[in-house]
Design a protein around this motif. Structure first.
Motif, PDB file in Angstrom:
ATOM      1  N   SER A  20      31.080  44.319  27.170  1.00  0.00           N
ATOM      2  CA  SER A  20      30.755  45.365  28.146  1.00  0.00           C
ATOM      3  C   SER A  20      29.249  45.601  28.235  1.00  0.00           C
ATOM      4  O   SER A  20      28.748  46.018  29.272  1.00  0.00           O
ATOM      5  CB  SER A  20      31.483  46.666  27.820  1.00  0.00           C
ATOM      6  OG  SER A  20      31.174  47.088  26.514  1.00  0.00           O
ATOM      7  N   ASN A  21      28.497  45.289  27.156  1.00  0.00           N
ATOM      8  CA  ASN A  21      27.058  45.532  27.248  1.00  0.00           C
ATOM      9  C   ASN A  21      26.317  44.447  28.029  1.00  0.00           C
ATOM     10  O   ASN A  21      25.108  44.520  28.220  1.00  0.00           O
ATOM     11  CB  ASN A  21      26.439  45.690  25.849  1.00  0.00           C
ATOM     12  CG  ASN A  21      26.664  44.455  24.995  1.00  0.00           C
ATOM     13  OD1 ASN A  21      27.189  43.445  25.488  1.00  0.00           O
ATOM     14  ND2 ASN A  21      26.289  44.521  23.734  1.00  0.00           N
ATOM     15  N   LEU A  50      27.461  43.628  31.094  1.00  0.00           N
ATOM     16  CA  LEU A  50      27.864  43.807  32.491  1.00  0.00           C
ATOM     17  C   LEU A  50      26.724  44.298  33.378  1.00  0.00           C
ATOM     18  O   LEU A  50      26.642  43.931  34.541  1.00  0.00           O
ATOM     19  CB  LEU A  50      29.010  44.820  32.576  1.00  0.00           C
ATOM     20  CG  LEU A  50      30.421  44.283  32.398  1.00  0.00           C
ATOM     21  CD1 LEU A  50      31.430  45.388  32.640  1.00  0.00           C
ATOM     22  CD2 LEU A  50      30.694  43.118  33.327  1.00  0.00           C
ATOM     23  N   GLY A  51      25.872  45.135  32.815  1.00  0.00           N
ATOM     24  CA  GLY A  51      24.822  45.751  33.618  1.00  0.00           C
ATOM     25  C   GLY A  51      23.939  44.714  34.306  1.00  0.00           C
ATOM     26  O   GLY A  51      23.752  44.722  35.528  1.00  0.00           O
TER      27      GLY A  51
END
Lengths: 223, 187
Positions: free
Chosen positions: A189-190, A192-193
């Motif tokens: 998830s880190n 995705l940005g």
């Protein structure tokens, strides 16, 4: 590089390597789909394959306009066909091929209303008791349809991972958390940005190239 | 990716006429791009546009192929030389049967097209005949609206339709003859 005379192909980019003139060199062989202006040039030269590609690009948009006018199935078919007939017959008079989608929406609306009025006249003559809905196709609805079409075309030119990410983030029916999206994409998830940013930048470039967004990040006015 | 705006927050920011005071948005380039995109393309949650039936797509795609063929053939515009609805009627004689029946004659370059239209309860019935030197009915296709009709053994074209056509075309090998646009507004 383009393959002249052939079917448009999706970009074979990976990792979002930009593959257009003046950008970073391609790591893989890249074929860039033609925008509407380029495709229209081929149509004017009599290329039936280019005409077919153009129809493939906008058939859902024209069909959507025709089906929203409350027409019978045969009249929807007429509306669809007459819109494309009008485009083909006026092909040498079209001044802004980059705005073909707007031209198609306007023409499909006109055809739909003409057929609707004709059906209403006939219904009166055969004494049908049901009164058809007489509301015309509002411009706001047509504008949303056109935006959907433009975005759909641009999403189709993204690589599959970016396409999926953008769809999940912004256009899925229900909102999903970043963790859910990361899980569906098989990513941490880190990460995705940054990926989201790159995918949106790529999407923006495609929209600009297609003439549906200008360099100042404004949507080219629909209708 | 904690700290970024949720989709709903991005959508609300995109819809706001003035960007709300949002500290994260002021400093986050990624969310700014997302807000801009959502503002320009407000189609979140909408189902994709349905495809047109393949048969409609094929018919539209065929326009270019047909046009290439048609570019090479001669087109002749017919002139209307008789229309029964234009004929003067005796007072009190024009009744419903006159209005529900219509006859045309079109002519050009020694070609003659006669059309009779009869209006029934729910549809129109048409009969047409084309005559001219060296014309063989077997070679001829009549096009009315979306229908294409071939002549029967007597050289007559028969067809029915819920609506009368805007024009009638006759297609031969290297010739197309076309009627002027027809109005079906009752006299």
């Amino acid at each position: 590089m383009r393959i002249p005379g052939g079917e448009s192909m999706l970009s074979l980019q990976d990792d979002l390597t930009v593959c257009s003139s003046g950008s970073k060199p391609c790591r893989v062989y890249c074929v860039v789909p033609e925008n509407d202006t380029e495709l229209w040039g081929r149509v004017l030269s009599g290329d039936a394959a280019a005409w077919r590609l153009l129809i493939g690009r906008y058939q859902s948009l024209v069909y959507a306009v025709c089906t929203r006018a409350g027409l019978s199935a045969p009249d929807v078919a007429d509306c669809f066909q007459q819109t494309w007939v009008a485009l083909y017959e006026n092909r040498r008079r079209l001044r802004e091929p980059s705005r073909i989608s707007t031209w198609l929406v306007t023409t499909a609306k006109r055809e739909a209303l003409r057929l609707r009025h004709r059906a209403q006249r006939e219904d009166k003559e055969t004494d049908l008791t049901e009164t058809p809905d007489s509301a015309p196709l509002p411009d706001e609805v047509l504008e949303v349809l056109e935006r959907q079409s433009q975005l759909g075309i641009a999403l189709g030119e993204l690589d599959p991972r970016c396409r999926r990410l953008v769809e999940l983030f912004f256009f899925a029916p229900e909102e999903q958390t970043y963790e859910q999206i990361a899980a569906r994409l098989g990513l941490a998830s880190n990460s995705l940005g940054a990926l989201r940013r790159r995918c949106l930048d790529r999407l923006r470039e495609i929209l600009v190239r297609n003439g549906h967004m200008d360099e100042r990040n404004e949507a080219v006015k629909a209708l | 990716m904690s700290g970024h705006l949720s989709r709903q927050e991005l959508i609300e920011a995109a819809r706001a006429k003035k960007l709300k005071q949002n500290r994260h948005l002021e400093s986050c380039a990624e969310c700014q791009v997302a807000v801009r995109m959502l503002g320009l393309f407000p189609v979140q949650g909408l189902p994709p546009l349905p495809d047109a039936p393949p048969i409609l797509v094929e018919r539209a795609a065929g326009l270019a192929e047909t046009a290439t063929f048609l570019d090479n053939i001669k087109t002749v515009m017919l002139s209307l030389t008789f229309d029964s609805w234009d004929e003067p009627q005796l007072v009190s004689v024009r009744d419903q049967s006159t209005v529900s029946d219509r006859r045309f004659r079109f002519e050009a370059e020694s070609i003659r097209l006669d059309v009779r239209a009869e209006r029934g309860a729910r549809q129109w019935a048409f009969v047409a005949q084309v005559t001219g030197p060296q014309l063989r009915p077997s070679q001829v296709i009549l096009v009315a609206g979306r229908q294409e009709v071939q002549a029967d053994s007597s050289g007559l074209f028969h067809w029915t339709s819920t609506r009368p056509p805007d024009a009638v075309k006759i297609r031969f090998d290297e010739l197309m003859i076309v009627t002027p646009r027809l109005s079906w507004k009752s006299p």
